[in-house]
Design a protein around this motif. Sequence first.
Motif, PDB file in Angstrom:
ATOM      1  N   GLN A 287       0.819  -1.211   0.000  1.00  0.00           N
ATOM      2  CA  GLN A 287       0.000   0.000   0.000  1.00  0.00           C
ATOM      3  C   GLN A 287       0.859   1.271   0.000  1.00  0.00           C
ATOM      4  OE1 GLN A 287      -2.492  -1.347   3.364  1.00  0.00           O
ATOM      5  NE2 GLN A 287      -4.211  -1.093   1.954  1.00  0.00           N
ATOM      6  N   GLY A 288       1.895   1.258  -0.831  1.00  0.00           N
ATOM      7  CA  GLY A 288       2.733   2.441  -1.000  1.00  0.00           C
ATOM      8  C   GLY A 288       3.783   2.655   0.074  1.00  0.00           C
TER       9      GLY A 288
ATOM     10  N   SER B  55       2.908 -12.541  -9.767  1.00  0.00           N
ATOM     11  CA  SER B  55       1.685 -13.351  -9.743  1.00  0.00           C
ATOM     12  C   SER B  55       0.484 -12.488  -9.389  1.00  0.00           C
ATOM     13  CB  SER B  55       1.819 -14.492  -8.724  1.00  0.00           C
ATOM     14  OG  SER B  55       1.989 -13.975  -7.417  1.00  0.00           O
ATOM     15  N   CYS B  56      -0.680 -13.070  -9.607  1.00  0.00           N
ATOM     16  CA  CYS B  56      -1.940 -12.489  -9.150  1.00  0.00           C
ATOM     17  C   CYS B  56      -2.380 -13.286  -7.929  1.00  0.00           C
ATOM     18  CB  CYS B  56      -3.017 -12.606 -10.224  1.00  0.00           C
ATOM     19  SG  CYS B  56      -2.605 -11.771 -11.766  1.00  0.00           S
ATOM     20  N   PHE B  57      -3.063 -12.625  -7.010  1.00  0.00           N
ATOM     21  CA  PHE B  57      -3.570 -13.356  -5.849  1.00  0.00           C
ATOM     22  C   PHE B  57      -5.029 -13.012  -5.596  1.00  0.00           C
ATOM     23  CE2 PHE B  57      -2.097  -9.455  -3.802  1.00  0.00           C
ATOM     24  CZ  PHE B  57      -3.130  -9.170  -2.915  1.00  0.00           C
ATOM     25  N   TRP B  58      -5.677 -13.929  -4.920  1.00  0.00           N
ATOM     26  CA  TRP B  58      -7.054 -13.768  -4.473  1.00  0.00           C
ATOM     27  C   TRP B  58      -7.116 -14.389  -3.086  1.00  0.00           C
ATOM     28  CZ3 TRP B  58     -11.616 -17.349  -5.747  1.00  0.00           C
ATOM     29  CH2 TRP B  58     -12.825 -16.760  -5.385  1.00  0.00           C
ATOM     30  N   VAL B  59      -7.706 -13.677  -2.155  1.00  0.00           N
ATOM     31  CA  VAL B  59      -7.822 -14.148  -0.778  1.00  0.00           C
ATOM     32  C   VAL B  59      -9.278 -14.076  -0.360  1.00  0.00           C
ATOM     33  CG1 VAL B  59      -7.073 -13.843   1.610  1.00  0.00           C
ATOM     34  CG2 VAL B  59      -5.589 -13.081  -0.251  1.00  0.00           C
ATOM     35  N   ILE B  60      -9.762 -15.130   0.236  1.00  0.00           N
ATOM     36  CA  ILE B  60     -11.089 -15.127   0.845  1.00  0.00           C
ATOM     37  C   ILE B  60     -10.881 -15.279   2.340  1.00  0.00           C
ATOM     38  CG2 ILE B  60     -13.307 -16.291   1.019  1.00  0.00           C
ATOM     39  CD1 ILE B  60     -12.790 -17.375  -1.821  1.00  0.00           C
TER      40      ILE B  60
ATOM     41  N   ALA C 114     -17.626 -12.021   5.341  1.00  0.00           N
ATOM     42  CA  ALA C 114     -16.490 -12.548   4.589  1.00  0.00           C
ATOM     43  C   ALA C 114     -15.950 -11.408   3.726  1.00  0.00           C
ATOM     44  CB  ALA C 114     -16.912 -13.723   3.726  1.00  0.00           C
ATOM     45  N   ARG C 115     -14.706 -11.565   3.282  1.00  0.00           N
ATOM     46  CA  ARG C 115     -14.099 -10.582   2.391  1.00  0.00           C
ATOM     47  C   ARG C 115     -13.373 -11.308   1.272  1.00  0.00           C
ATOM     48  NH1 ARG C 115     -11.552  -6.423   6.896  1.00  0.00           N
ATOM     49  NH2 ARG C 115     -13.536  -6.179   7.995  1.00  0.00           N
ATOM     50  N   GLN C 116     -13.379 -10.665   0.125  1.00  0.00           N
ATOM     51  CA  GLN C 116     -12.562 -11.115  -1.000  1.00  0.00           C
ATOM     52  C   GLN C 116     -11.579  -9.984  -1.290  1.00  0.00           C
ATOM     53  OE1 GLN C 116     -14.685 -13.015  -4.335  1.00  0.00           O
ATOM     54  NE2 GLN C 116     -16.547 -12.516  -3.200  1.00  0.00           N
ATOM     55  N   VAL C 117     -10.315 -10.336  -1.363  1.00  0.00           N
ATOM     56  CA  VAL C 117      -9.261  -9.359  -1.626  1.00  0.00           C
ATOM     57  C   VAL C 117      -8.459  -9.876  -2.810  1.00  0.00           C
ATOM     58  CG1 VAL C 117      -7.257  -8.148  -0.667  1.00  0.00           C
ATOM     59  CG2 VAL C 117      -9.140  -8.829   0.854  1.00  0.00           C
ATOM     60  N   TRP C 118      -8.164  -9.005  -3.765  1.00  0.00           N
ATOM     61  CA  TRP C 118      -7.362  -9.436  -4.889  1.00  0.00           C
ATOM     62  C   TRP C 118      -6.343  -8.377  -5.243  1.00  0.00           C
ATOM     63  CZ3 TRP C 118     -12.504  -8.292  -5.076  1.00  0.00           C
ATOM     64  CH2 TRP C 118     -12.933  -7.288  -5.930  1.00  0.00           C
ATOM     65  N   GLY C 119      -5.269  -8.852  -5.882  1.00  0.00           N
ATOM     66  CA  GLY C 119      -4.187  -7.959  -6.258  1.00  0.00           C
ATOM     67  C   GLY C 119      -3.053  -8.713  -6.920  1.00  0.00           C
ATOM     68  N   ARG C 120      -1.869  -8.122  -6.817  1.00  0.00           N
ATOM     69  CA  ARG C 120      -0.685  -8.698  -7.457  1.00  0.00           C
ATOM     70  C   ARG C 120       0.475  -8.732  -6.465  1.00  0.00           C
ATOM     71  NH1 ARG C 120      -1.265  -9.201 -12.870  1.00  0.00           N
ATOM     72  NH2 ARG C 120      -3.022  -8.095 -13.785  1.00  0.00           N
ATOM     73  N   TYR C 121       1.291  -9.763  -6.629  1.00  0.00           N
ATOM     74  CA  TYR C 121       2.561  -9.855  -5.919  1.00  0.00           C
ATOM     75  C   TYR C 121       3.673  -9.667  -6.946  1.00  0.00           C
ATOM     76  CZ  TYR C 121       0.204 -12.614  -2.167  1.00  0.00           C
ATOM     77  OH  TYR C 121      -0.607 -13.071  -1.165  1.00  0.00           O
TER      78      TYR C 121
ATOM     79  N   VAL D 223      -5.574  -4.585  -5.145  1.00  0.00           N
ATOM     80  CA  VAL D 223      -6.403  -3.958  -6.166  1.00  0.00           C
ATOM     81  C   VAL D 223      -7.742  -3.556  -5.570  1.00  0.00           C
ATOM     82  CG1 VAL D 223      -7.592  -4.300  -8.375  1.00  0.00           C
ATOM     83  CG2 VAL D 223      -5.253  -5.126  -8.074  1.00  0.00           C
ATOM     84  N   ARG D 224      -8.415  -4.485  -4.926  1.00  0.00           N
ATOM     85  CA  ARG D 224      -9.717  -4.186  -4.330  1.00  0.00           C
ATOM     86  C   ARG D 224     -10.015  -5.158  -3.210  1.00  0.00           C
ATOM     87  NH1 ARG D 224     -13.326  -0.583  -7.162  1.00  0.00           N
ATOM     88  NH2 ARG D 224     -14.591  -0.478  -5.315  1.00  0.00           N
ATOM     89  N   THR D 225     -10.973  -4.759  -2.376  1.00  0.00           N
ATOM     90  CA  THR D 225     -11.543  -5.613  -1.338  1.00  0.00           C
ATOM     91  C   THR D 225     -13.057  -5.542  -1.482  1.00  0.00           C
ATOM     92  OG1 THR D 225      -9.724  -5.186   0.198  1.00  0.00           O
ATOM     93  CG2 THR D 225     -11.783  -5.986   1.151  1.00  0.00           C
ATOM     94  N   ALA D 226     -13.704  -6.692  -1.457  1.00  0.00           N
ATOM     95  CA  ALA D 226     -15.162  -6.758  -1.504  1.00  0.00           C
ATOM     96  C   ALA D 226     -15.656  -7.374  -0.204  1.00  0.00           C
ATOM     97  CB  ALA D 226     -15.623  -7.605  -2.693  1.00  0.00           C
TER      98      ALA D 226
END
Length: 160
Positions: free
Chosen positions: A47-48, A96-101, A109-116, A137-140
């Motif tokens: 996050q910067g 890589s791309c990642f997705w976390v639940i 629950a949350r879904q988080v996605w982004g890149r490593y 990238v985002r959190t839902a």
Amino acid sequence: MTDDLLRPLVLQREGERLLHTYQRLVDARDVQGLADLVTDDVLLSRQGEEQRGRAAFVDLYRRFAASDVDVAQHMATNVEVTELGTGGEGPVRIDSCFWVITTHRSGEARQVWGRYSDDMVRVDGRWLLSAKRIALVRTAFVEPSALAPADMTSFGPRPD
């Protein structure tokens, strides 16, 4: 010549193995295992903000372990491994791309996605992370009312 052909495949496998081990340890909240997976001067970028050192790296995962997350499941895809040095020297980049639940004690629950974009180096015969760059990238947010009961089967009719 065979070594030249196999090296990219071996590095791809080692990069994937290190990435998946990292994700498994995060999900298990294994802070010591994560500490053992990085170099002393590991770069953590998230996050910067950038920090260096094992203590800063471990602190992020110590906070995660103490959070209200009940269950976490990280997944990685589109893993690309690239040698940054020449002649087998220098770090190796793992993009890589990642997705976390995650499920939380609050019931949501949350879904988080982004890149490593990570770097790995060989230290005393082991591959370790020398840089961990996390670009969210985002959190839902998923409200508890949208979640099926935890004991419900993944097939069959939908509950009323």
